[in-house]
Design an enzyme around this catalytic site. Sequence first.
Site, PDB file in Angstrom:
ATOM      1  N   ASP A 124       0.830  -1.208   0.000  1.00 25.38           N
ATOM      2  CA  ASP A 124       0.000   0.000   0.000  1.00 25.38           C
ATOM      3  C   ASP A 124       0.867   1.262   0.000  1.00 25.38           C
ATOM      4  O   ASP A 124       0.350   2.381  -0.084  1.00 25.38           O
ATOM      5  CB  ASP A 124      -1.004   0.002   1.153  1.00 25.38           C
ATOM      6  CG  ASP A 124      -0.362  -0.113   2.526  1.00 25.38           C
ATOM      7  OD1 ASP A 124       0.885  -0.114   2.623  1.00 25.38           O
ATOM      8  OD2 ASP A 124      -1.116  -0.202   3.527  1.00 25.38           O
ATOM      9  N   SER A 125       2.185   1.069   0.017  1.00 21.07           N
ATOM     10  CA  SER A 125       3.115   2.174  -0.216  1.00 21.07           C
ATOM     11  C   SER A 125       2.867   2.819  -1.576  1.00 21.07           C
ATOM     12  O   SER A 125       3.312   3.950  -1.820  1.00 21.07           O
ATOM     13  CB  SER A 125       4.564   1.675  -0.145  1.00 21.07           C
ATOM     14  OG  SER A 125       4.757   0.544  -0.983  1.00 21.07           O
ATOM     15  N   ASP A 149      -0.667  -6.274   0.338  1.00 23.18           N
ATOM     16  CA  ASP A 149      -1.167  -5.620   1.545  1.00 23.18           C
ATOM     17  C   ASP A 149      -2.690  -5.586   1.584  1.00 23.18           C
ATOM     18  O   ASP A 149      -3.343  -5.288   0.569  1.00 23.18           O
ATOM     19  CB  ASP A 149      -0.676  -4.167   1.603  1.00 23.18           C
ATOM     20  CG  ASP A 149       0.669  -4.025   2.270  1.00 23.18           C
ATOM     21  OD1 ASP A 149       1.009  -4.863   3.125  1.00 23.18           O
ATOM     22  OD2 ASP A 149       1.387  -3.064   1.948  1.00 23.18           O
ATOM     23  N   LYS A 164      -0.610  -9.378   3.698  1.00 23.83           N
ATOM     24  CA  LYS A 164       0.080  -8.735   4.814  1.00 23.83           C
ATOM     25  C   LYS A 164      -0.869  -7.788   5.516  1.00 23.83           C
ATOM     26  O   LYS A 164      -1.594  -7.032   4.861  1.00 23.83           O
ATOM     27  CB  LYS A 164       1.319  -7.978   4.336  1.00 23.83           C
ATOM     28  CG  LYS A 164       2.092  -7.285   5.473  1.00 23.83           C
ATOM     29  CD  LYS A 164       3.481  -6.841   5.036  1.00 23.83           C
ATOM     30  CE  LYS A 164       3.460  -5.609   4.162  1.00 23.83           C
ATOM     31  NZ  LYS A 164       2.959  -4.396   4.889  1.00 23.83           N
ATOM     32  N   GLU A 205      -1.155  -5.158   9.183  1.00 21.61           N
ATOM     33  CA  GLU A 205      -0.371  -4.459  10.189  1.00 21.61           C
ATOM     34  C   GLU A 205      -1.027  -4.550  11.559  1.00 21.61           C
ATOM     35  O   GLU A 205      -2.246  -4.472  11.691  1.00 21.61           O
ATOM     36  CB  GLU A 205      -0.237  -2.974   9.812  1.00 21.61           C
ATOM     37  CG  GLU A 205       0.483  -2.736   8.514  1.00 21.61           C
ATOM     38  CD  GLU A 205       0.603  -1.254   8.171  1.00 21.61           C
ATOM     39  OE1 GLU A 205       1.062  -0.939   7.063  1.00 21.61           O
ATOM     40  OE2 GLU A 205       0.258  -0.396   9.026  1.00 21.61           O
ATOM     41  N   GLU A 262       9.525  -3.344  10.926  1.00 19.05           N
ATOM     42  CA  GLU A 262       9.925  -2.070  10.336  1.00 19.05           C
ATOM     43  C   GLU A 262      10.407  -1.097  11.405  1.00 19.05           C
ATOM     44  O   GLU A 262       9.736  -0.891  12.420  1.00 19.05           O
ATOM     45  CB  GLU A 262       8.763  -1.445   9.555  1.00 19.05           C
ATOM     46  CG  GLU A 262       9.122  -0.116   8.905  1.00 19.05           C
ATOM     47  CD  GLU A 262       8.089   0.386   7.920  1.00 19.05           C
ATOM     48  OE1 GLU A 262       8.257   1.506   7.411  1.00 19.05           O
ATOM     49  OE2 GLU A 262       7.108  -0.343   7.653  1.00 19.05           O
TER      50      GLU A 262
END
Length: 270
Positions: free
Chosen positions: A51-52, A90, A118, A120, A187
């Site tokens: 999602d970057s 993501d 993925k 978070e 991270e």
Amino acid sequence: MSSQSNSKAVTLTTLLDLKARGEKFSCLTAYDACFATILSEAGVEVLLVGDSLGMVLQGHDSTLPVTMADMIYHTECVKRGNRGALIMSDLPFMSYASETQTLENAASLMRAGAHMVKLEGGAWIANTTHLLAERGIPVCAHMGLTPQSVNRIGGFHVQGRNTEQAEMIIEEAQLLQDAGASTLLLECVPRALGKKITDSLNIPVIGIGAGPDTSGQIMVLHDVLGVSPITPKFVKNFLTDSDNGIPGAIEGYVNSVKNLTFPSDDHCFN
């Protein structure tokens, strides 16, 4: 095709075997078919459809505006260009807020071509991780600096520097492994913490700004090529030393991860 290319498809078993042998693996973000081909043919084991993309492609100041439609589209693009790498995608902001939503959205990414999703978080995503894992969807749990929580944590800061926070991250990493996570992404944590978590878990740990001792390394493609407007401490431009343009830069990154020259002390947090 590079001699390092993935002659056999990379799977979770591949990553587990590499960790067991003490060999490092490389990961990079990919958002389209063209770069997916270049990266996988250069030997990158894991392609992250991150999602970057909200920041490096769409120009937002965070990842929060990225939608499921965005993630599905870019996952489909990467799948078409991939040559044997494992594709991780993501789940974007608030796309796993409920059980039904989580299952539907994860399934959509898997249908689009992802091999793993993925998400978070810490302890609070343990139930979600278990929910997905028991239904056959591999999960990468993203801990430490979690960009989707940037407003809660007050910006993009190193996590786990004090003892209490470090111990919490260690405990929650174990909890997520026990819940069924297949990999962990750390991270922006101190290198000692990155090593401690990697050594304590059976699953592969992927690091970004987490020191050289994690099982694998990941970077945003645009950072490797030196085109990002922001250059965090853990970033290195591999294009400047390449004698073969972009493919050479990618191969340089892969080689540096595998021969333990990246990340160096200059790219680590203490």
